[in-house]
Motif scaffolding. Structure first.
Motif, PDB file in Angstrom:
ATOM      1  N   PRO A  21      -0.028   5.321   4.961  1.00 24.77           N
ATOM      2  CA  PRO A  21      -1.434   4.479   5.391  1.00 24.77           C
ATOM      3  C   PRO A  21      -1.378   3.020   5.366  1.00 24.77           C
ATOM      4  CG  PRO A  21      -1.251   6.325   3.611  1.00 24.77           C
ATOM      5  CD  PRO A  21       0.021   5.917   3.791  1.00 24.77           C
ATOM      6  N   GLU A  22      -1.967   2.512   6.035  1.00 25.81           N
ATOM      7  CA  GLU A  22      -2.349   0.953   5.980  1.00 25.81           C
ATOM      8  C   GLU A  22      -2.669   0.174   4.590  1.00 25.81           C
ATOM      9  OE1 GLU A  22      -5.081  -0.853   8.388  1.00 25.81           O
ATOM     10  OE2 GLU A  22      -3.609  -2.172   9.046  1.00 25.81           O
ATOM     11  N   LYS A  23      -1.723  -0.597   4.168  1.00 27.93           N
ATOM     12  CA  LYS A  23      -2.203  -1.280   3.074  1.00 27.93           C
ATOM     13  C   LYS A  23      -2.351  -2.472   2.660  1.00 27.93           C
ATOM     14  CE  LYS A  23       0.255  -0.444  -1.353  1.00 27.93           C
ATOM     15  NZ  LYS A  23       0.859  -1.692  -2.323  1.00 27.93           N
ATOM     16  N   VAL A  24      -3.181  -2.965   1.806  1.00 29.30           N
ATOM     17  CA  VAL A  24      -3.350  -4.413   1.656  1.00 29.30           C
ATOM     18  C   VAL A  24      -2.534  -5.006   0.478  1.00 29.30           C
ATOM     19  CG1 VAL A  24      -5.114  -5.958   0.924  1.00 29.30           C
ATOM     20  CG2 VAL A  24      -5.631  -4.231   2.657  1.00 29.30           C
ATOM     21  N   TYR A  25      -1.955  -6.149   0.498  1.00 26.81           N
ATOM     22  CA  TYR A  25      -0.981  -6.515  -0.418  1.00 26.81           C
ATOM     23  C   TYR A  25      -1.299  -7.854  -0.836  1.00 26.81           C
ATOM     24  CZ  TYR A  25       3.243  -7.791  -3.034  1.00 26.81           C
ATOM     25  OH  TYR A  25       3.948  -8.257  -3.915  1.00 26.81           O
ATOM     26  N   ASP A  26      -1.633  -8.353  -2.007  1.00 27.93           N
ATOM     27  CA  ASP A  26      -1.899  -9.668  -2.550  1.00 27.93           C
ATOM     28  C   ASP A  26      -3.041 -10.174  -1.635  1.00 27.93           C
ATOM     29  OD1 ASP A  26       1.079 -11.632  -3.309  1.00 27.93           O
ATOM     30  OD2 ASP A  26      -0.404 -10.268  -4.684  1.00 27.93           O
TER      31      ASP A  26
ATOM     32  N   ASP B 243       7.560  10.472   1.206  1.00 30.06           N
ATOM     33  CA  ASP B 243       6.456  10.149   0.261  1.00 30.06           C
ATOM     34  C   ASP B 243       6.853  11.531  -0.803  1.00 30.06           C
ATOM     35  OD1 ASP B 243       5.908   7.980   1.259  1.00 30.06           O
ATOM     36  OD2 ASP B 243       3.881   8.712   1.898  1.00 30.06           O
ATOM     37  N   THR B 244       6.356  11.406  -1.951  1.00 31.45           N
ATOM     38  CA  THR B 244       6.148  12.430  -3.118  1.00 31.45           C
ATOM     39  C   THR B 244       4.738  12.660  -3.355  1.00 31.45           C
ATOM     40  OG1 THR B 244       6.599  11.182  -4.870  1.00 31.45           O
ATOM     41  CG2 THR B 244       8.370  12.364  -3.766  1.00 31.45           C
ATOM     42  N   PHE B 245       4.535  14.028  -3.791  1.00 26.80           N
ATOM     43  CA  PHE B 245       3.075  14.217  -4.397  1.00 26.80           C
ATOM     44  C   PHE B 245       3.321  15.249  -5.356  1.00 26.80           C
ATOM     45  CE2 PHE B 245       4.441  16.412  -0.590  1.00 26.80           C
ATOM     46  CZ  PHE B 245       4.206  17.720  -0.841  1.00 26.80           C
ATOM     47  N   PRO B 246       2.244  15.613  -6.178  1.00 22.54           N
ATOM     48  CA  PRO B 246       2.603  16.834  -7.119  1.00 22.54           C
ATOM     49  C   PRO B 246       2.184  18.082  -6.458  1.00 22.54           C
ATOM     50  CG  PRO B 246       0.677  15.597  -7.823  1.00 22.54           C
ATOM     51  CD  PRO B 246       1.222  14.689  -6.568  1.00 22.54           C
ATOM     52  N   VAL B 247       2.930  19.109  -6.843  1.00 21.92           N
ATOM     53  CA  VAL B 247       2.645  20.511  -6.325  1.00 21.92           C
ATOM     54  C   VAL B 247       1.676  21.293  -7.638  1.00 21.92           C
ATOM     55  CG1 VAL B 247       4.465  20.847  -4.902  1.00 21.92           C
ATOM     56  CG2 VAL B 247       4.913  21.321  -7.362  1.00 21.92           C
TER      57      VAL B 247
ATOM     58  N   GLY C 126      -3.551  15.759  -2.317  1.00 19.78           N
ATOM     59  CA  GLY C 126      -4.245  14.644  -2.486  1.00 19.78           C
ATOM     60  C   GLY C 126      -4.691  14.183  -0.914  1.00 19.78           C
ATOM     61  N   GLN C 127      -5.577  13.777  -1.013  1.00 22.83           N
ATOM     62  CA  GLN C 127      -6.467  13.119   0.322  1.00 22.83           C
ATOM     63  C   GLN C 127      -5.740  11.855   0.977  1.00 22.83           C
ATOM     64  OE1 GLN C 127      -8.929  14.914   2.279  1.00 22.83           O
ATOM     65  NE2 GLN C 127      -8.034  16.136   0.621  1.00 22.83           N
ATOM     66  N   ALA C 128      -4.768  11.263   0.230  1.00 20.63           N
ATOM     67  CA  ALA C 128      -3.979  10.188   0.743  1.00 20.63           C
ATOM     68  C   ALA C 128      -2.881  10.676   1.106  1.00 20.63           C
ATOM     69  CB  ALA C 128      -3.981   9.097  -0.128  1.00 20.63           C
TER      70      ALA C 128
ATOM     71  N   TRP D  67      -0.717   8.417  -4.879  1.00 15.58           N
ATOM     72  CA  TRP D  67      -1.007   7.711  -6.051  1.00 15.58           C
ATOM     73  C   TRP D  67      -0.966   6.247  -6.093  1.00 15.58           C
ATOM     74  CZ3 TRP D  67       2.950   5.705  -9.667  1.00 15.58           C
ATOM     75  CH2 TRP D  67       2.195   5.400 -11.063  1.00 15.58           C
ATOM     76  N   HIS D  68       0.321   5.642  -5.931  1.00 15.20           N
ATOM     77  CA  HIS D  68       0.179   4.212  -6.221  1.00 15.20           C
ATOM     78  C   HIS D  68      -0.212   3.376  -5.449  1.00 15.20           C
ATOM     79  CE1 HIS D  68       3.798   3.522  -3.843  1.00 15.20           C
ATOM     80  NE2 HIS D  68       4.600   4.204  -4.524  1.00 15.20           N
ATOM     81  N   ALA D  69      -0.294   3.833  -4.017  1.00 10.60           N
ATOM     82  CA  ALA D  69      -1.085   3.226  -2.851  1.00 10.60           C
ATOM     83  C   ALA D  69      -2.436   3.821  -2.580  1.00 10.60           C
ATOM     84  CB  ALA D  69       0.084   3.214  -1.656  1.00 10.60           C
ATOM     85  N   GLY D  70      -2.627   4.962  -2.833  1.00 11.51           N
ATOM     86  CA  GLY D  70      -3.752   5.910  -2.211  1.00 11.51           C
ATOM     87  C   GLY D  70      -4.637   5.994  -3.186  1.00 11.51           C
ATOM     88  N   GLY D  71      -4.221   5.908  -4.481  1.00  8.71           N
ATOM     89  CA  GLY D  71      -5.353   5.947  -5.539  1.00  8.71           C
ATOM     90  C   GLY D  71      -5.841   7.544  -5.872  1.00  8.71           C
ATOM     91  N   ASP D  72      -5.024   8.511  -5.210  1.00  6.24           N
ATOM     92  CA  ASP D  72      -5.351   9.846  -5.617  1.00  6.24           C
ATOM     93  C   ASP D  72      -4.902  10.288  -7.138  1.00  6.24           C
ATOM     94  OD1 ASP D  72      -6.166  10.469  -3.012  1.00  6.24           O
ATOM     95  OD2 ASP D  72      -4.628  11.327  -2.367  1.00  6.24           O
ATOM     96  N   TYR D  73      -5.356  11.458  -7.441  1.00  6.84           N
ATOM     97  CA  TYR D  73      -4.956  12.008  -8.987  1.00  6.84           C
ATOM     98  C   TYR D  73      -5.506  11.142 -10.026  1.00  6.84           C
ATOM     99  CZ  TYR D  73      -2.083  14.418  -5.511  1.00  6.84           C
ATOM    100  OH  TYR D  73      -1.584  15.045  -4.166  1.00  6.84           O
TER     101      TYR D  73
END
Ligand SMILES: [Fe+2]
Ligand SMILES: [Fe+2]
Length: 293
Positions: A21-26, A150-154, A159-161, A233-239
């Motif tokens: 997903p597109e990301k904003v950094y700084d 990318d990883t995600f919990p099972v 997650g939506q992201a 999680w770290h970029a998408g804010g899920d969970y």
């Protein structure tokens, strides 16, 4: 959702680097990324999409437990860190559009950029160098869709992201399992990051290898490895509902690591031969000898 591709110089580009997903950094959009929407007429985009669809179809609670039961015996091979780094270079990634530079260049570039900004944290330099070593699983029968990406919990609602979204999980049996398809699934509210059963991939594997072989890295370094591909999680804010106090510290560290892994368009190729002695010393200090993999 809009997808973007990183313009990466890396030889072994895994789908997680190509598509996110597109990301904003700084506070600024990351212009090292370009639009990477689904396009069935584009063979490279299609390969990446297929890798993720296969992952999202087959990655579920039973499957992850099975892979862990197999790999966490650590009886597959014995190898030093240096040899594993050299070995990884031979991995040919089907999704790779660019074969100019070997993977070891990515390892050294990541490490050297960390070293520039954090000269005193030598453990961090070595974390940068070895962070993708879990991909050696691909040489021992593991298909790429459960090594890279990318990883995600099972065990709970997807997650939506997560890239490609719900459609990519439509053939995954856990999508229809009431034990696993709710907001919390098999977890308790705020159970904490460490209690999530993550999709099987190179992050979790290398983390486990380093723990099993009694590496001397600080815990925060190990967590950088364990969660560096956990983009939802770290970029998408899920969970957020599954996190506990203290997890935000892990997030801070993972994000610090990730800017060197991802937003590091290469200025130049490091002189690897000249750099080896420095990193060999660090290997000796933090994770020496032949490791059990
Ligand atoms: Fe990685
Ligand atoms: Fe990487």
């Amino acid at each position: 959702m809009k997808f973007v591709i990183q313009d990466s110089p890396v030889s072994m580009v895994d789908p997680s680097l190509l598509l996110r997903p597109e990301k904003v950094y700084d506070g600024k959009p990351v212009d090292a990324f370009r639009d990477y929407s689904v396009d069935e007429s584009d063979p490279i985009k299609e390969r990446v999409r297929r890798t993720y669809y296969e992952m999202h179809t087959k990655m579920n609670v039973d499957f992850v437990r099975g892979r862990m039961a197999d790999w966490l015996k650590f009886n597959h091979f014995k190898m030093s860190i240096k040899d594993a780094l050299i070995k990884l270079n031979e991995l040919v990634d089907e999704s790779d559009p660019d074969t100019d530079l070997p993977n070891i260049v990515h390892a050294f570039q990541t490490a050297e950029r960390i070293r520039e900004d954090h000269p005193d944290d030598d453990w961090f330099h070595l974390i940068g160098l070895i962070h993708d070593l879990g991909k050696v699983m691909a040489f021992y029968g593991e298909p790429q869709w459960c090594v890279v990406g990318d990883t995600f919990p099972v065990g709970c609602k997807w997650g939506q992201a997560i890239v490609y979204g719900d459609d990519s999980f439509k053939d995954n049996p856990d999508t229809y399992n009431p034990k696993y398809n709710t907001e919390y699934g098999m977890y308790k509210p705020n159970c904490g990051l460490e209690n999530l059963l993550m999709s099987w991939g190179h992050d979790e594997y290398l983390y486990r290898v380093l723990v099993h072989n009694k590496s001397k890295f600080p815990k925060k370094g190990l967590f950088m490895i364990k969660y560096h591909s956990f983009y939802p999680w770290h970029a998408g804010g899920d969970y957020k509902h599954l996190l506990k106090e203290g997890d935000e510290e892990i997030l801070k560290n993972v994000l610090e690591f990730n800017k060197y892994d991802l937003y590091t368009k290469s200025a130049g190729v490091p002189d690897i031969e000249a750099l080896w002695p420095y990193y060999e010393k660090l290997i000796e200090k933090y994770i020496p000898g032949e490791l059990e993999w």
